[in-house]
Write a protein that holds these residues in place. Structure first.
Motif, PDB file in Angstrom:
ATOM      1  N   ARG A  57       0.826  -1.196   0.000  1.00  0.00           N
ATOM      2  CA  ARG A  57       0.000   0.000   0.000  1.00  0.00           C
ATOM      3  C   ARG A  57       0.867   1.255   0.000  1.00  0.00           C
ATOM      4  O   ARG A  57       0.586   2.218  -0.714  1.00  0.00           O
ATOM      5  CB  ARG A  57      -0.924  -0.011   1.212  1.00  0.00           C
ATOM      6  CG  ARG A  57      -1.943   1.105   1.178  1.00  0.00           C
ATOM      7  CD  ARG A  57      -3.041   0.846   2.142  1.00  0.00           C
ATOM      8  NE  ARG A  57      -2.715   1.431   3.440  1.00  0.00           N
ATOM      9  CZ  ARG A  57      -3.452   1.306   4.511  1.00  0.00           C
ATOM     10  NH1 ARG A  57      -4.547   0.595   4.481  1.00  0.00           N
ATOM     11  NH2 ARG A  57      -3.097   1.878   5.637  1.00  0.00           N
ATOM     12  N   ALA A  61       1.114   3.896  -3.161  1.00  0.00           N
ATOM     13  CA  ALA A  61       0.816   5.305  -2.889  1.00  0.00           C
ATOM     14  C   ALA A  61       1.987   6.207  -3.262  1.00  0.00           C
ATOM     15  O   ALA A  61       1.815   7.424  -3.340  1.00  0.00           O
ATOM     16  CB  ALA A  61       0.457   5.490  -1.418  1.00  0.00           C
ATOM     17  N   TYR A 137      -7.202  -5.520  -0.884  1.00  0.00           N
ATOM     18  CA  TYR A 137      -7.587  -4.109  -0.840  1.00  0.00           C
ATOM     19  C   TYR A 137      -6.377  -3.199  -1.088  1.00  0.00           C
ATOM     20  O   TYR A 137      -6.491  -2.191  -1.782  1.00  0.00           O
ATOM     21  CB  TYR A 137      -8.223  -3.790   0.515  1.00  0.00           C
ATOM     22  CG  TYR A 137      -8.520  -2.327   0.709  1.00  0.00           C
ATOM     23  CD1 TYR A 137      -9.635  -1.746   0.126  1.00  0.00           C
ATOM     24  CD2 TYR A 137      -7.668  -1.525   1.470  1.00  0.00           C
ATOM     25  CE1 TYR A 137      -9.904  -0.406   0.291  1.00  0.00           C
ATOM     26  CE2 TYR A 137      -7.937  -0.181   1.642  1.00  0.00           C
ATOM     27  CZ  TYR A 137      -9.054   0.376   1.042  1.00  0.00           C
ATOM     28  OH  TYR A 137      -9.300   1.707   1.208  1.00  0.00           O
ATOM     29  N   CYS A 138      -5.247  -3.559  -0.534  1.00  0.00           N
ATOM     30  CA  CYS A 138      -4.042  -2.737  -0.670  1.00  0.00           C
ATOM     31  C   CYS A 138      -3.481  -2.739  -2.087  1.00  0.00           C
ATOM     32  O   CYS A 138      -2.701  -1.862  -2.439  1.00  0.00           O
ATOM     33  CB  CYS A 138      -2.968  -3.214   0.301  1.00  0.00           C
ATOM     34  SG  CYS A 138      -3.372  -2.859   2.015  1.00  0.00           S
ATOM     35  N   ARG A 140      -5.163  -2.179  -4.742  1.00  0.00           N
ATOM     36  CA  ARG A 140      -5.916  -1.253  -5.584  1.00  0.00           C
ATOM     37  C   ARG A 140      -5.115   0.020  -5.802  1.00  0.00           C
ATOM     38  O   ARG A 140      -4.453   0.523  -4.904  1.00  0.00           O
ATOM     39  CB  ARG A 140      -7.245  -0.898  -4.940  1.00  0.00           C
ATOM     40  CG  ARG A 140      -8.160  -2.073  -4.799  1.00  0.00           C
ATOM     41  CD  ARG A 140      -9.435  -1.664  -4.125  1.00  0.00           C
ATOM     42  NE  ARG A 140     -10.270  -2.839  -3.921  1.00  0.00           N
ATOM     43  CZ  ARG A 140     -11.374  -2.846  -3.221  1.00  0.00           C
ATOM     44  NH1 ARG A 140     -11.785  -1.724  -2.649  1.00  0.00           N
ATOM     45  NH2 ARG A 140     -12.073  -3.934  -3.075  1.00  0.00           N
ATOM     46  N   VAL A 141      -5.218   0.546  -6.990  1.00  0.00           N
ATOM     47  CA  VAL A 141      -4.558   1.803  -7.315  1.00  0.00           C
ATOM     48  C   VAL A 141      -5.486   2.934  -6.898  1.00  0.00           C
ATOM     49  O   VAL A 141      -6.647   2.962  -7.319  1.00  0.00           O
ATOM     50  CB  VAL A 141      -4.241   1.894  -8.823  1.00  0.00           C
ATOM     51  CG1 VAL A 141      -3.623   3.236  -9.165  1.00  0.00           C
ATOM     52  CG2 VAL A 141      -3.330   0.760  -9.239  1.00  0.00           C
ATOM     53  N   PRO A 142      -4.997   3.856  -6.075  1.00  0.00           N
ATOM     54  CA  PRO A 142      -5.872   4.950  -5.635  1.00  0.00           C
ATOM     55  C   PRO A 142      -6.171   5.891  -6.798  1.00  0.00           C
ATOM     56  O   PRO A 142      -5.344   6.080  -7.694  1.00  0.00           O
ATOM     57  CB  PRO A 142      -5.056   5.649  -4.541  1.00  0.00           C
ATOM     58  CG  PRO A 142      -3.648   5.283  -4.807  1.00  0.00           C
ATOM     59  CD  PRO A 142      -3.675   3.942  -5.489  1.00  0.00           C
ATOM     60  N   ASP A 143      -7.370   6.451  -6.785  1.00  0.00           N
ATOM     61  CA  ASP A 143      -7.737   7.425  -7.811  1.00  0.00           C
ATOM     62  C   ASP A 143      -7.010   8.730  -7.533  1.00  0.00           C
ATOM     63  O   ASP A 143      -6.972   9.214  -6.408  1.00  0.00           O
ATOM     64  CB  ASP A 143      -9.251   7.681  -7.800  1.00  0.00           C
ATOM     65  CG  ASP A 143     -10.011   6.485  -8.338  1.00  0.00           C
ATOM     66  OD1 ASP A 143      -9.451   5.748  -9.170  1.00  0.00           O
ATOM     67  OD2 ASP A 143     -11.173   6.298  -7.926  1.00  0.00           O
TER      68      ASP A 143
END
Length: 155
Positions: A57, A61, A137-138, A140-143
């Motif tokens: 994560r 990020a 969950y970690c 996932r690429v944040p928007d």
């Protein structure tokens, strides 16, 4: 690829518990005592997946000082998370089936010991499910907040 649904894991656990309970009705007397060896393996896997999720994560990020995560590595971690959550749901179902079957025979020492082993195995399997869902969950690429402006599709 769609995220793993908790409801799917619950259905798998319940079905495996019912099948285990049915099977134990006829074969429990012929089985050796349940081993404890699965519990440390499940706990180590849960710890490793939770740690990897935490690290991944931060890398996704783009935190300073960390090497960015390779897309192929992230996809492998998603596959690991999906597979281990399903495997842990199956194991939790097996342990729950043992617990349901043995709940009426807790007066004798061997069924009592098997019931305790099954409860601890169930808890370890649930921890692995939680860690696997966290890892998934970690991944996932944040928007990005400015994504719409870069694409030229701003309202």
């Amino acid at each position: 690829m769609k995220p793993t649904r908790v409801s799917t894991l619950v259905v798998v656990t319940v079905v495996c518990a019912a099948l285990t309970w049915l099977a134990l009705r006829s074969v429990y007397q012929h089985l050796p005592p349940l081993p404890w060896t699965g519990v440390p393996a499940l706990l180590v896997a849960a710890l490793a997946e939770a740690w990897m999720g935490r690290d991944l994560r931060a890398r996704i990020a783009g935190r300073r000082g960390l090497k960015p995560a390779a897309p192929l590595f992230v996809s492998r971690m998603v596959a690991l998370a999906k597979a281990s959550s399903l495997a842990a749901a199956i194991i939790a179902g097996l342990a729950a089936g043992f617990d349901v079957y043995l709940s009426g025979n807790l007066n004798a020492s061997v069924p009592r010991q098997d019931a305790v082993t099954a409860v601890v195995t169930f808890v370890a399997a649930i921890l692995l499910i939680c860690a696997a869902l966290f890892l998934e969950y970690c991944c996932r690429v944040p928007d990005a907040p400015d994504r719409d402006q870069r694409d030229g599709s701003a309202p």
